[in-house]
Design an enzyme around this catalytic site. Structure first.
Site, short mmCIF file in Angstrom:
data_model
loop_
_atom_site.label_atom_id
_atom_site.label_comp_id
_atom_site.label_asym_id
_atom_site.label_seq_id
_atom_site.Cartn_x
_atom_site.Cartn_y
_atom_site.Cartn_z
CB ILE A 132 -7.84 -10.17 -14.35
CG1 ILE A 132 -6.32 -9.77 -13.94
CG2 ILE A 132 -8.72 -9.27 -15.85
CD1 ILE A 132 -6.01 -9.37 -15.19
CG LEU A 133 -11.13 -5.67 -11.11
CD1 LEU A 133 -11.54 -4.00 -11.40
CD2 LEU A 133 -12.30 -6.01 -10.11
CG MET A 159 -1.16 -7.60 -6.60
SD MET A 159 -0.55 -6.33 -7.92
CE MET A 159 0.72 -6.23 -7.43
CG ASN A 191 -4.15 -0.52 -13.09
OD1 ASN A 191 -3.78 -0.92 -11.70
ND2 ASN A 191 -2.90 -1.05 -13.90
CG HIS A 211 1.82 -1.59 -15.29
ND1 HIS A 211 1.63 -2.64 -15.31
CD2 HIS A 211 2.91 -1.21 -16.63
CE1 HIS A 211 2.30 -3.24 -15.42
NE2 HIS A 211 2.80 -3.15 -16.36
N GLY A 264 0.83 -1.22 -0.04
CA GLY A 264 -0.42 0.19 0.19
C GLY A 264 0.85 1.47 -0.04
CB THR A 265 4.18 2.69 -0.84
OG1 THR A 265 4.97 2.17 -2.55
CG2 THR A 265 4.51 1.33 0.17
CG ASN A 266 1.33 3.43 -5.87
OD1 ASN A 266 1.41 4.64 -6.40
ND2 ASN A 266 1.74 2.34 -5.99
C1 GAR Z 1 3.21 -0.78 -7.48
O1 GAR Z 1 4.70 -0.53 -8.16
C2 GAR Z 1 2.23 -0.78 -8.51
O2 GAR Z 1 2.56 -0.15 -9.43
C3 GAR Z 1 2.28 -2.46 -8.67
O3 GAR Z 1 2.43 -3.15 -7.29
C4 GAR Z 1 2.89 -1.99 -6.62
C5 GAR Z 1 2.27 -2.34 -5.94
O4 GAR Z 1 3.13 -1.26 -4.98
N1 GAR Z 1 1.08 -2.88 -9.65
C6 GAR Z 1 0.74 -3.84 -10.93
O5 GAR Z 1 2.19 -4.31 -11.12
C7 GAR Z 1 -0.44 -3.57 -11.22
N2 GAR Z 1 -0.22 -4.82 -12.78
P1 GAR Z 1 2.00 -0.35 -3.61
O6 GAR Z 1 0.71 -1.72 -3.04
O7 GAR Z 1 3.27 -0.59 -2.30
O8 GAR Z 1 1.12 0.65 -3.68
#
Ligand code: GAR
Length: 208
Positions: free
Chosen positions: A93-94, A91, A108, A110, A12-14
């Protein structure tokens, strides 16, 4: 004020970048009203709790098909009156039904410059492993609307990041998060909430 629902599956850093942006006032026209996780016990749920944001868990493992999971998730998002859905390291797919119900309202993030290193099978650290194997000199991140093609929806923002010769998948992942994902995801969120994004013929136009 738009109701933002953030979908997570991991660290969950994003999500944290979105919480911080809202606190700083960089997201002004929307507010994170709920965090939904596809897994129990992930750190993203702690982040929501620490920020005082309600969270719900809809465990993917409790559903045998993508369709039944999509239906369950759809119900929750309607209940939560979602204006904008953000997939922040989500993670799963919807299903098409979900995407149709929220057309051009699901965003999203990516971790590559789409159309490189994207689509089915490209997620998390694997994206960076492929990028290093291919020897690209530049990678980055993309924020896009979600449509029925994996990572194929209209692109909202992209940010390039240099690849260094001694990078490992982990160091590259971290630099892309810091220099790209945590910046363009909150930025795209505010643009959406302020109604500054229009989509025409699969292309995004931004009115600043
Ligand atoms: C992030 O790097 C995001 O871009 C990637 O997973 C990580 C989640 O990190 N997403 C994908 O690869 C989707 N195809 P987070 O949980 O720390 O935000």
């Amino acid at each position: 004020m738009k109701r933002i629902i953030v979908l997570v599956s991991g660290g969950g850093t994003n999500l944290q970048a979105l919480i911080d942006a809202e606190k700083r006032g960089d997201i002004r026209n929307g507010s994170i009203s709920c965090v939904i996780s596809s897994k129990e016990g992930v750190y993203a749920l702690e982040r929501a709790k620490n920020a005082g944001i309600p969270s719900r868990i809809v465990p993917r493992k409790n559903y045998s098909t993508s369709e039944s999971y999509t239906d369950a998730l759809l119900e929750v998002l309607i209940e939560e009156k979602a204006d904008l859905i953000i997939l922040a390291g989500f993670m799963t797919i919807l299903g098409e039904k979900f995407i149709k119900a929220f057309e051009n309202r699901i965003i999203n993030v990516h971790p590559s410059l789409i159309p490189s290193f994207c689509g089915e099978g490209f997620y998390g650290l694997r994206v960076h492993e492929y990028a290093l194997e291919r020897g690209v000199k530049v990678s980055g991140a993309t924020v896009h609307f979600v449509n029925e093609i994996a990572d194929g929806g209209p692109i909202i923002l992209q940010q390039p990041v240099d690849v260094l010769e001694n990078d490992t998948p982990e160091t590259l992942q971290r630099r892309i998060m810091e220099q790209a994902e945590w910046k363009i995801l909150p930025k795209a969120t505010e643009l959406f909430c302020a109604d500054k994004i229009k989509v025409k013929n699969n292309r995004v136009y931004i009115f600043e």
